[in-house]
Design a protein around this motif. Structure first.
Motif, PDB file in Angstrom:
ATOM      1  N   GLN A 220       3.077  -1.724   5.451  1.00 12.89           N
ATOM      2  CA  GLN A 220       4.271  -0.921   5.736  1.00 12.89           C
ATOM      3  C   GLN A 220       5.507  -1.561   5.129  1.00 12.89           C
ATOM      4  N   HIS A 221       5.592  -2.882   5.195  1.00 17.73           N
ATOM      5  CA  HIS A 221       6.710  -3.572   4.549  1.00 17.73           C
ATOM      6  C   HIS A 221       6.691  -3.315   3.043  1.00 17.73           C
ATOM      7  N   ALA A 222       5.504  -3.352   2.436  1.00 17.36           N
ATOM      8  CA  ALA A 222       5.385  -3.126   0.996  1.00 17.36           C
ATOM      9  C   ALA A 222       5.827  -1.722   0.624  1.00 17.36           C
ATOM     10  N   ILE A 223       5.378  -0.733   1.387  1.00 17.87           N
ATOM     11  CA  ILE A 223       5.711   0.661   1.080  1.00 17.87           C
ATOM     12  C   ILE A 223       7.206   0.902   1.189  1.00 17.87           C
ATOM     13  N   VAL A 224       7.813   0.450   2.291  1.00 18.17           N
ATOM     14  CA  VAL A 224       9.245   0.685   2.486  1.00 18.17           C
ATOM     15  C   VAL A 224      10.054  -0.071   1.429  1.00 18.17           C
ATOM     16  N   ALA A 225       9.706  -1.330   1.164  1.00 14.56           N
ATOM     17  CA  ALA A 225      10.454  -2.113   0.181  1.00 14.56           C
ATOM     18  C   ALA A 225      10.361  -1.485  -1.211  1.00 14.56           C
TER      19      ALA A 225
ATOM     20  N   TRP B 198      16.860   3.595  -4.210  1.00 12.00           N
ATOM     21  CA  TRP B 198      18.220   3.196  -3.846  1.00 12.00           C
ATOM     22  C   TRP B 198      19.133   3.326  -5.055  1.00 12.00           C
ATOM     23  N   VAL B 199      20.340   3.817  -4.830  1.00  7.14           N
ATOM     24  CA  VAL B 199      21.210   4.226  -5.928  1.00  7.14           C
ATOM     25  C   VAL B 199      21.539   3.079  -6.871  1.00  7.14           C
ATOM     26  N   ASP B 200      21.745   1.866  -6.367  1.00  3.71           N
ATOM     27  CA  ASP B 200      22.036   0.743  -7.259  1.00  3.71           C
ATOM     28  C   ASP B 200      20.832   0.390  -8.115  1.00  3.71           C
ATOM     29  N   PHE B 201      19.650   0.367  -7.507  1.00  5.79           N
ATOM     30  CA  PHE B 201      18.438   0.102  -8.272  1.00  5.79           C
ATOM     31  C   PHE B 201      18.265   1.137  -9.380  1.00  5.79           C
ATOM     32  N   ALA B 202      18.395   2.420  -9.039  1.00  9.39           N
ATOM     33  CA  ALA B 202      18.087   3.489  -9.988  1.00  9.39           C
ATOM     34  C   ALA B 202      19.157   3.637 -11.062  1.00  9.39           C
ATOM     35  N   TYR B 203      20.424   3.611 -10.667  1.00  4.23           N
ATOM     36  CA  TYR B 203      21.504   3.835 -11.629  1.00  4.23           C
ATOM     37  C   TYR B 203      21.602   2.693 -12.636  1.00  4.23           C
ATOM     38  N   PHE B 204      21.592   1.457 -12.151  1.00  6.61           N
ATOM     39  CA  PHE B 204      21.737   0.323 -13.054  1.00  6.61           C
ATOM     40  C   PHE B 204      20.448   0.014 -13.802  1.00  6.61           C
ATOM     41  N   ALA B 205      19.338   0.576 -13.360  1.00  9.73           N
ATOM     42  CA  ALA B 205      18.064   0.334 -14.038  1.00  9.73           C
ATOM     43  C   ALA B 205      18.093   0.773 -15.493  1.00  9.73           C
ATOM     44  N   VAL B 206      18.819   1.829 -15.796  1.00  8.09           N
ATOM     45  CA  VAL B 206      18.797   2.398 -17.149  1.00  8.09           C
ATOM     46  C   VAL B 206      19.981   1.941 -17.992  1.00  8.09           C
TER      47      VAL B 206
ATOM     48  N   GLN C  20       5.766   8.550  15.937  1.00  7.69           N
ATOM     49  CA  GLN C  20       4.633   7.849  15.332  1.00  7.69           C
ATOM     50  C   GLN C  20       4.831   7.636  13.839  1.00  7.69           C
ATOM     51  N   ARG C  21       5.426   8.609  13.170  1.00  9.46           N
ATOM     52  CA  ARG C  21       5.659   8.479  11.728  1.00  9.46           C
ATOM     53  C   ARG C  21       6.976   7.741  11.477  1.00  9.46           C
ATOM     54  N   ARG C  22       7.148   6.673  12.213  1.00  9.18           N
ATOM     55  CA  ARG C  22       8.429   5.973  12.186  1.00  9.18           C
ATOM     56  C   ARG C  22       8.760   5.392  10.818  1.00  9.18           C
ATOM     57  N   PHE C  23       7.758   4.942  10.086  1.00  6.34           N
ATOM     58  CA  PHE C  23       8.059   4.306   8.810  1.00  6.34           C
ATOM     59  C   PHE C  23       8.332   5.326   7.713  1.00  6.34           C
ATOM     60  N   ALA C  24       7.736   6.499   7.832  1.00  6.46           N
ATOM     61  CA  ALA C  24       8.104   7.586   6.923  1.00  6.46           C
ATOM     62  C   ALA C  24       9.548   8.013   7.186  1.00  6.46           C
ATOM     63  N   LEU C  25       9.913   8.095   8.458  1.00  7.16           N
ATOM     64  CA  LEU C  25      11.296   8.439   8.811  1.00  7.16           C
ATOM     65  C   LEU C  25      12.256   7.346   8.359  1.00  7.16           C
ATOM     66  N   LEU C  26      11.814   6.082   8.460  1.00  7.36           N
ATOM     67  CA  LEU C  26      12.651   4.974   8.003  1.00  7.36           C
ATOM     68  C   LEU C  26      12.912   5.083   6.504  1.00  7.36           C
ATOM     69  N   SER C  27      11.881   5.410   5.743  1.00  6.29           N
ATOM     70  CA  SER C  27      12.064   5.582   4.299  1.00  6.29           C
ATOM     71  C   SER C  27      13.026   6.722   3.998  1.00  6.29           C
ATOM     72  N   MET C  28      12.919   7.818   4.756  1.00  8.41           N
ATOM     73  CA  MET C  28      13.817   8.946   4.552  1.00  8.41           C
ATOM     74  C   MET C  28      15.257   8.580   4.919  1.00  8.41           C
ATOM     75  N   LEU C  29      15.419   7.715   5.908  1.00 10.36           N
ATOM     76  CA  LEU C  29      16.760   7.252   6.265  1.00 10.36           C
ATOM     77  C   LEU C  29      17.359   6.437   5.129  1.00 10.36           C
ATOM     78  N   TRP C  30      16.553   5.556   4.539  1.00  8.31           N
ATOM     79  CA  TRP C  30      17.028   4.805   3.382  1.00  8.31           C
ATOM     80  C   TRP C  30      17.416   5.749   2.239  1.00  8.31           C
ATOM     81  N   LEU C  31      16.600   6.763   2.003  1.00 11.21           N
ATOM     82  CA  LEU C  31      16.900   7.723   0.937  1.00 11.21           C
ATOM     83  C   LEU C  31      18.196   8.474   1.229  1.00 11.21           C
ATOM     84  N   ALA C  32      18.388   8.883   2.482  1.00 11.53           N
ATOM     85  CA  ALA C  32      19.603   9.616   2.844  1.00 11.53           C
ATOM     86  C   ALA C  32      20.839   8.742   2.647  1.00 11.53           C
ATOM     87  N   LEU C  33      20.750   7.469   3.035  1.00  9.62           N
ATOM     88  CA  LEU C  33      21.878   6.558   2.835  1.00  9.62           C
ATOM     89  C   LEU C  33      22.172   6.381   1.346  1.00  9.62           C
ATOM     90  N   SER C  34      21.138   6.272   0.541  1.00  5.86           N
ATOM     91  CA  SER C  34      21.313   6.119  -0.897  1.00  5.86           C
ATOM     92  C   SER C  34      22.023   7.331  -1.496  1.00  5.86           C
TER      93      SER C  34
END
Length: 498
Positions: free
Chosen positions: A126-131, A138-146, A350-364
């Protein structure tokens, strides 16, 4: 259907987690439109890296004071040379040579997603998937990647290098130490002020075991530095002399101060402004993530501390620290959710880590959509539109810039036309050089100062207020006579020390 089944079986036999493959594909899908739709984050991406590479392909390019003083390594321009050459070969009159370097950087950035997975997987899937998901979206990762810049290249090298060093400390595989040392050495060359911060993971991985750790680490780091030595030797430059010239120009002569000086707390204030209420999640998650990887937090803090001591500050200078902080917070957010479930008696689905990933996406998405980050999406678009407009002028035989505030503005790589380019700074020079150009780019308030033969063709920022229209094009009918001469762009840059 059978093809999909075969691919699935092949993936399982390879030992690669299918989730990692899906996340890497997602990262590519996120980076592709950013590479296509954005131009640059900072002009250095064009004038310091793409422009020299374009000059090696075509033989003609604009040389800024940085190039003339020798404060830049040739390593990055030479790394950009293959995509620039290929793009120019595919479309000699187009812009593919500008796009392919961004796509190449985006492809290389997938290594940061792998690194995030490796760092997370040491703790749990779960740590691997979320990370990895956060590194992909995440916007900094994606924008500066290119971004074909030293800051992005350094981060794209160093983060996988850090993951390899962590893996080396776990398993003791010298190849991980060798490759990790090489990537850290390459990251140092890409942005040498990161050196003090990079010493932290280097010393942590080496510890006291010389034969098992220090030999491959030092050999790897030396390989990264050797790549720079070879690149500059190919261009006739002395090894690493560019670092001395850079320090002298920016620290002793304070040339960088002309671009602005900020107080020591500037980076903290900018991060608080950019992340806003996302701090509510990032800070506690970072505390949990730092417990897993204190060496990564120490590295990030060192990056910010070193650059806080330098007068001229830009957000991109601490990109490595930003990405490490976000990555640690992503890993720590899984621990935070688990802690809340165990200790706070909070009902989490129960799908807490999927929701956690979506929260990260929403913040990004939220951070990328508002100021201060939102301004980045349109940087460079107006200059590129101006170049496109003059490049499309029928019978184009010479291009001039007139009283443009941003110097250098003209780029051979962006114009991509074999015509004289001139830099004009007053009515007398505009009139005297009139036979040598038939298209001119100027701020709207100065269009009336041009010779009467020039007719307005349009401004490149139609939504901006009138006083902000800095890139307008005027054209005259007829041909040109004579070369650029004393008004040639490079000659004027030398005369004005720009």
């Amino acid at each position: 259907m059978f093809g999909a089944v075969s691919i699935t079986k092949a993936v399982r036999r390879s030992g690669i987690d299918p989730a990692l493959i899906l996340i890497v594909m997602l990262a590519g899908a996120v980076r592709l439109p950013i590479a296509v739709l954005t131009v640059y984050h900072h002009p250095d991406e064009i004038w310091q890296y793409i422009e020299p590479a374009y000059g090696l392909v075509t033989g003609d390019w604009i040389r800024t004071w940085d190039i003339r003083l020798g404060i830049r390594s040739w390593l990055i321009p030479l790394m950009m040379l293959p995509p620039v050459w290929l793009g120019h070969a595919i479309d000699p009159a187009g812009e593919v040579h500008l796009l392919l370097p961004r796509l190449a950087m985006g492809l290389a950035s997938l290594g940061t997603v792998w690194a995030a997975w490796v760092l997370g997987a040491r703790i749990g899937r779960q740590h691997a998937i979320v990370a990895a998901f956060v590194a992909a979206t995440w916007v900094d990762f994606a924008y500066f990647a290119v971004r074909p810049s030293s800051d992005s290249l350094a981060a794209l090298c160093i983060i996988p290098g850090l993951a390899l060093l962590v893996r080396f400390c776990d398993a003791g595989n010298r190849r991980d130490a060798l490759l990790g040392g090489f990537l850290l050495g390459l990251g140092f060359i890409a942005r040498f002020p990161l050196g003090p911060a990079l010493a932290i993971p280097f010393l942590w991985a080496g510890r006291r075991d010389f034969r098992r750790a220090w030999v491959p680490l030092l050999l790897g780091a030396a390989g990264g530095v050797l790549a720079d030595v070879i690149a500059n030797a190919l261009m006739g430059q002395w090894p690493l002399l560019w670092i001395y010239h850079n320090v002298f120009a920016n620290v002793v002569a304070n040339r960088s101060h002309a671009y602005g000086v900020e107080t020591a707390d500037w980076y903290v204030r900018v991060l608080a402004w950019q992340w806003q209420f996302a701090f509510v999640m990032i800070l506690p998650a970072l505390a949990f993530g730092a417990r897993r990887y204190p060496v990564l937090l120490a590295t990030a803090i060192a990056v910010i501390a070193v650059h806080s001591a330098i007068g001229h500050k830009e957000y991109r200078f601490i990109l490595l620290a930003v990405l490490l902080i976000v990555l640690l917070a992503a890993i720590g957010s899984v621990d935070l959710v688990q802690w809340l479930v165990r200790n706070a008696q909070i009902a989490i689905p129960q799908r807490r880590f999927a929701l956690l990933s979506m929260l990260w996406l929403a913040l990004s998405v939220q951070i990328g959509a508002v100021q201060p980050f939102a301004i980045n999406w349109n940087i460079g678009r107006a200059p590129l539109m101006a170049m496109r407009t003059v490049a499309a002028v029928p019978g184009l035989c010479g291009v001039a810039t007139y009283r443009i505030r941003d110097v250098p503005f003209m780029s051979r790589a962006m114009l991509n036309r074999d015509v004289p380019v001139l830099l004009l700074d007053g009515q007398r020079s505009a009139l005297r050089a009139e036979p040598r150009y038939n298209a001119v780019i100027a701020p709207i308030e100065h269009l009336g100062e041009l010779p009467p033969a020039y007719r307005f063709a349009g401004c490149m920022s139609p939504r901006a207020p009138l006083f902000e229209q800095q890139y307008c094009v005027a054209v005259r009918k007829g041909t040109c006579s004579g070369p650029a001469g004393v008004f040639g762009y490079n000659r004027q840059l030398i005369a004005k020390d720009l």
